[in-house]
Design a protein around this motif. Structure first.
Motif, short mmCIF file in Angstrom:
data_model
loop_
_atom_site.label_atom_id
_atom_site.label_comp_id
_atom_site.label_asym_id
_atom_site.label_seq_id
_atom_site.Cartn_x
_atom_site.Cartn_y
_atom_site.Cartn_z
N LEU A 154 97.42 30.24 61.54
CA LEU A 154 97.05 31.65 61.75
C LEU A 154 97.67 32.14 63.06
O LEU A 154 97.72 31.39 64.04
N CYS A 187 100.32 32.60 58.59
CA CYS A 187 99.63 33.86 58.28
C CYS A 187 99.66 34.81 59.45
O CYS A 187 99.44 34.40 60.60
N TYR A 191 95.34 37.80 57.08
CA TYR A 191 95.65 36.46 56.58
C TYR A 191 94.98 36.10 55.26
O TYR A 191 95.31 35.07 54.65
N ASP A 194 97.20 35.27 51.93
CA ASP A 194 98.06 34.10 52.13
C ASP A 194 97.23 32.82 52.23
O ASP A 194 97.63 31.77 51.72
N ALA A 195 96.08 32.93 52.87
CA ALA A 195 95.22 31.75 53.01
C ALA A 195 94.68 31.31 51.65
O ALA A 195 94.62 30.11 51.35
#
Length: 595
Positions: A154, A187, A191, A194-195
């Motif tokens: 992140l 990310c 995020y 994508d996470a």
């Protein structure tokens, strides 16, 4: 042999018949009869064994996994906990832990390791990950040939070292022989999508180990929130109060803002943050449109909504940051060679520049308004430490916001949010907000525990919430505030409140450092060292240390001062002092909210 009725399963008549038959049988007949009678049991036993074998084959293999999170403000921690719950629903024996709570030597015992890591500051690991990070990058780190792993990173692409901590973990685990079962995903600020995709990839990889054929369809959700408002659906909070805390003559503008939460259902605890989703300066957006040569009324589609390009650049898209990922995308639309800035010192180039600077320097660009806006990311939210206690002020939230203002490349600049607050928002206006929990910056559960609070400038904000909470709840624990700013006369933020708290005993001690009131600058770390013996005594009594403010200068210098105090007052080595401070972090006795 004569068969008796007693202790046999046969009737008297059956026993009589058997006794007549058995003596007259030959040995071969007896063997044949024995096999005949035992065959059903043998077949049944064989069938049972085959069935058990089939059941064993069809039963999924138990998979174990460990999820470690490196988190400063709680994003990675929440993701790790949510993902852990979802893996558990898919028959994975999963352990979720902070890196500070994990024993690095246990790495050799793991089969699957998943790391969710935020990057803090200029590429540093979060506080709770420092010990694990250092171990993994040391000579003591073991070979990990038996380990499967995956990394979710992140970060914020506006920073030079985007997702560096996650990338470092990925590289180091590979160097130690571990096998990546899913590619690392980096990310940006938004995020969530994508996470989720990363987790799906990880789950599919685990299926191959477990023998399952599909992932369970149920979705793990966090506990039901008390409010429907969040980052994607912010609350429109009315401004109830706006006060410049600096006196006339100050070099600063620091605003105390009070917002109404009435009807929102939003709550928070001391130490939490408030997210603001700002808007760009309309004049800056209009200037960018002019430089680009676009018609301000041209229609574009952004986030599934059709608006004018001027509206998109004012309300939705980021235009004040020149990041490397953005420049790489924009390079496709110009014939000007952008290689020198990408391969050179990009941080030096981008510092203080915005999109107007870039498109002016590297144009002309061949694109439509729609193509241009598609390259931009949404305006990121800004997090501010909450400066009030919800217990003391229900349905309100207070902030302490310093206006960012500077000049670069011949133009005056202001911070996106702080400029909006200082220059364009007044009492009665509304602002888009949401609350953000910070699990790593909390008052001790035991209200009798002493606390030492160290903050400079707007870094004093969370300590106002701490002290206000303790005053409201009648906490008995001692409290000591170290506060620093430029000038006593102009910049003593919340001075009257602190004096009142000292008078009623809520605040036990307060020491201040005003750097520009004398020829030699004095900062909060100097005040700590001046009171080294008493600070150490408080630490021996179990005090919790809190630091809030600038990471590069203040927080770094305070950390060094604390090491000196522990080393000298404790009469121990430097290495032992470092280890003591690490232990304080692991025990949540040293907490930082730095930026």
């Amino acid at each position: 042999m004569v068969l008796q009725v007693e202790n046999s399963p046969f009737t008297e008549q059956q026993v009589k018949l058997l006794n007549e038959l058995l003596p007259n049988l030959t040995d071969n007949q007896k063997i044949w009869l024995n096999g005949y009678l035992s065959a059903p049991q043998a077949v049944a036993a064989q069938a049972t064994a085959v069935l058990e074998g089939l059941q064993q084959v069809s039963k999924p293999k138990t998979i174990t996994a460990t999820i470690l999170y490196a988190s400063q403000t709680g994003n990675s921690q929440k993701l790790a906990e949510c993902f852990g719950a979802e893996l558990a629903q898919n028959q994975v024996d999963v352990n979720v832990a902070s890196m500070s709570d994990f024993k690095p030597k246990d790495l050799k015992k793991l089969d699957n390791l998943f790391i969710i890591a935020s990057t803090h500051g200029e590429g540093e690991a979060p506080d709770n990950a420092i010990g694990f990070y250092d171990f993994l990058h040391s000579k003591r780190a073991p070979k990990l040939d038996q380990l499967n792993y995956a990394v979710l990173a992140l970060g914020d692409s506006s920073y030079e070292f985007f997702c560096k901590t996650g990338a470092d973990f990925d590289q180091r685990l590979s160097e130690l022989g571990a096998t990546a079962i899913a590619p690392r995903v980096d990310c940006d600020v938004d995020y969530e999508d994508d996470a989720a995709a990363w987790l799906t990839t990880v789950q599919q990889a685990l299926l191959k180990q477990s023998g399952q054929t599909e992932v369970a369809t149920q979705t793990v959700t966090a506990p039901a929130p008390t409010s429907t408002y969040n980052k994607k659906n912010p609350f429109q909070a009315e401004i109830l109060e706006k006060i410049n805390l600096n006196m006339d003559g100050s070099n600063k503008e620091t605003y105390h803002i009070e917002l109404s939460l009435e009807g929102s259902g939003l709550t928070f605890e001391p130490g939490d943050s408030l997210g603001i989703i700002p808007q760009n300066d309309p004049a800056l957006a209009a200037q960018l449109v002019e430089v680009l040569g676009f018609d301000a009324t041209a229609q574009v589609t952004v986030q599934d909504t059709t608006v004018t390009v001027l509206e998109a650049l004012t309300n939705t898209l980021e235009i004040t940051v020149v990041s490397k990922p953005l420049v790489q995308k924009l390079a496709a639309f110009t014939k000007t060679d952008i290689t020198p800035i990408l391969e050179g010192d990009f941080h030096a180039y981008s510092y203080g520049r915005d999109l107007i600077d870039f498109v002016t320097e590297y144009g002309p660009f061949d694109w439509t308004p729609q193509q241009f806006v598609e390259q931009l990311r949404a305006i990121p939210h800004r997090l501010y430490s909450i400066a009030s206690s919800y217990t003391a002020n229900p349905d309100e939230v207070h902030l302490t916001i310093g206006k960012v203002a500077y000049e670069a490349n011949g133009r005056a600049r202001t911070g996106v949010t702080s400029g909006q607050v200082a220059e364009r928002l007044e009492i009665g206006d509304t602002v888009s907000i949401f609350t953000k929990e910070n699990p790593n910056f909390k008052l001790p559960q035991d209200a009798d525990t002493p606390i030492i609070m160290i903050g400079a400038g707007t870094g004093v904000a969370p300590f106002r919430s701490f002290v206000e909470e303790r005053a409201e709840t009648g906490a008995e624990g001692k409290s000591w505030l170290f506060f620093g700013d430029q000038c006593f006369v102009y910049d003593f933020l919340y001075q009257v409140e602190w004096l009142n708290y000292l008078q009623d005993g809520t605040l036990t001690k307060m020491d201040v450092a005003f750097s520009r009131d004398q020829a030699q600058k004095i900062y909060v770390q100097h005040r700590l060292l001046e009171h080294a013996q008493e600070v150490y005594e408080w630490l021996q009594q179990g005090a919790v240390i809190y630091v809030c403010g600038d990471e590069k200068a203040m927080a770094k210098d305070v950390h060094e001062a604390l090491l000196q105090i522990i080393e000298q007052q404790g009469n121990i080595s430097r290495e032992e002092a470092v280890e003591t401070l690490v232990q304080y972090q692991q025990q949540k006795r040293y907490q930082r909210d730095v930026y």
